[in-house]
Design a protein around this motif. Structure first.
Motif, short mmCIF file in Angstrom:
data_model
loop_
_atom_site.label_atom_id
_atom_site.label_comp_id
_atom_site.label_asym_id
_atom_site.label_seq_id
_atom_site.Cartn_x
_atom_site.Cartn_y
_atom_site.Cartn_z
N LEU A 1 34.91 40.64 49.08
CA LEU A 1 35.50 40.66 50.31
C LEU A 1 36.81 41.64 50.37
N PRO A 2 37.40 42.06 51.22
CA PRO A 2 38.67 42.89 51.38
C PRO A 2 39.72 42.12 51.07
N VAL A 3 39.92 41.14 50.36
CA VAL A 3 40.95 40.22 49.80
C VAL A 3 41.07 40.29 48.38
N ALA A 4 42.49 39.84 47.99
CA ALA A 4 42.65 39.64 46.62
C ALA A 4 43.53 38.53 46.57
N ILE A 5 43.71 37.56 45.32
CA ILE A 5 44.60 36.54 45.21
C ILE A 5 45.99 37.10 45.01
N ALA A 6 46.92 36.84 45.69
CA ALA A 6 48.25 37.34 45.48
C ALA A 6 49.03 36.78 44.21
N PRO A 7 50.00 37.46 43.44
CA PRO A 7 50.66 36.72 42.53
C PRO A 7 51.72 35.67 43.03
N ALA B 1 43.53 42.42 51.96
CA ALA B 1 44.86 41.34 52.34
C ALA B 1 44.81 40.78 50.89
N LEU B 2 46.26 40.23 50.96
CA LEU B 2 46.31 39.53 49.66
C LEU B 2 46.52 37.87 50.20
N LEU B 3 45.90 37.05 49.54
CA LEU B 3 46.00 35.61 49.85
C LEU B 3 47.01 34.91 48.91
#
Length: 403
Positions: free
Chosen positions: A92-98, A351-353
């Motif tokens: 997906l065009p997402v990553a988990i944010a810090p 997008a960062l989640l």
């Protein structure tokens, strides 16, 4: 005479990805469950913004205000949701944010987040101020993850963190640049959740007692301090009290950090470099000149300069300023797959989640993070199809309705 349409081979439609529990139908459902399961100081830390929370609310308000174009008869039976982020394939065009202190929100929280991200095929970013260490997360995962760096006054600590991230085969270093000083978060102050914590007041103690599951999980976990930073606190080897480490971190925030420091970090880090915390086009261009491979348009989730521009309003002009020179990631208020689509249409590559997977973590642990990611995936897939787009890489500004 047979119509040509009758002879056309039609691919089977892409199935809508399932979610794990239809009683938890969106991220807000997870949020409500998380609030019931988590002691008030830690849920407040997760949920709050700075001062009057104007920017926190603006992040959501301005995302909600964007509208998507509904397109029909676009032949969207076969859809491709994946993309690449910093050269890494992401489902997906997402990553988990810090996110700091995830291991206090839920025992071993960073491990739950990292494993759920790996299972979902999206990048995970570990915070400097995590409870689980870089080495803990590396031992619990198979795929490379990203490491987020706060720049401490003691540059020897910074150098050591960089070296540890490289030794753990982190595929990107994310430098956060919008925390020269920490803005007061009034909900945290009321709850005693500050860099010099004062948690043991009567209302908090009563609230802790009402969360026995949280207490049991914390007692069972060996990870109870700032796993990345405890070793650097003066006092010799061995365990140190959490308040002592927290106070040391507070003293390490460095308002003197400048572009020269970013240049120095670039010289120390041989891998991909991400600069997080940019809202201004000039700052974005300067970050690229310093060697950033990607930038994150972010106002720290509304937790720093209250009254600053929402991330989604800043995104188009920042993306235009660095177009073709660096990847642009978006951070700020994402709660649904439709929000992800809006970010991509506004110029982001991904997008960062931040809070969304943390609500899942606080509510249900690793299965809750997986559920949050499944919700985002389903919503993004459906939104992409109904906007008449078949592939993530084809999303552009025409997806937004600007009439």
């Amino acid at each position: 005479m047979t119509d040509d349409l009758d002879n056309r081979s039609t691919p089977a439609p892409t199935a809508v990805p399932p979610v794990l529990d239809h009683r938890l139908a969106n991220i807000e459902d997870l949020r409500r469950l998380a609030e019931r399961a988590t002691p008030r100081p830690f849920f407040g830390y997760l949920d709050s913004g700075s001062f009057e929370e104007l920017t926190l609310r603006a992040n959501r308000r301005d995302l909600d205000a964007l509208t998507l174009r509904q397109r029909v008869l676009a032949g969207v039976g076969m859809r491709e949701l994946s993309t690449t982020l910093l050269g890494q394939t992401s489902s997906l065009p997402v990553a988990i944010a810090p996110t700091g202190l995830a291991g206090l929100i839920r025992a071993d929280g960073e491990l739950h987040l990292a494993r759920a991200a790996e299972a979902a095929g999206v990048p995970f970013t570990l915070s400097t101020v995590s409870i689980c260490s870089i080495e803990d997360v590396r031992a619990a995962t198979r795929q490379p993850f990203w490491f987020q760096l706060y720049v401490m006054r003691d540059r020897g600590v910074v150098r050591s963190l960089i070296e540890r991230a490289w030794a753990a085969q982190c595929s990107a270093l994310m430098v956060t640049v919008d925390l020269a000083v920490q803005a007061p978060r009034l909900r945290d102050e009321r709850n005693g959740m500050t860099l010099r914590p004062q948690l043991l007041n009567l209302p908090n103690v009563i609230d802790f007692i009402r969360k026995p599951g949280w207490i049991v999980r914390r007692l069972r976990s060996p990870r109870r301090n700032f796993g990345n930073l405890e070793r650097y606190v003066p006092g010799g080897p061995g365990k140190k009290p959490v308040p002592l480490v927290s106070a040391w971190i507070a003293d390490q925030l460095d308002p003197t950090m400048s572009w020269a420091d970013l240049d120095w970090i670039r010289s120390q880090w041989p891998g991909k470099l991400i600069v997080k915390g940019l809202l201004d086009a000039d700052d974005a261009r300067r970050a690229v000149q310093a060697g950033a491979d990607a930038i994150v348009v972010s106002n720290h989730g509304g937790r720093q300069l209250d009254g600053a521009l929402s991330s989604i309003r800043a995104l188009p002009r920042v993306a235009q300023a660095v177009a073709g020179e660096a990847e642009v990631l978006f951070d700020g208020g994402v709660r649904s797959g439709a929000d992800v689509l809006k970010a991509l249409a506004s110029g982001a590559r991904g997008a960062l989640l931040g809070r969304a997977p943390l609500y899942g973590l606080a509510a249900l642990g690793e299965p809750g993070v997986a559920h949050a990611l499944a919700l985002i995936r389903r919503e993004y897939d459906v939104s992409l199809a109904l906007a008449g787009v078949r592939r993530t890489v084809d999303v552009g500004p025409e997806v937004l309705d600007v009439a």
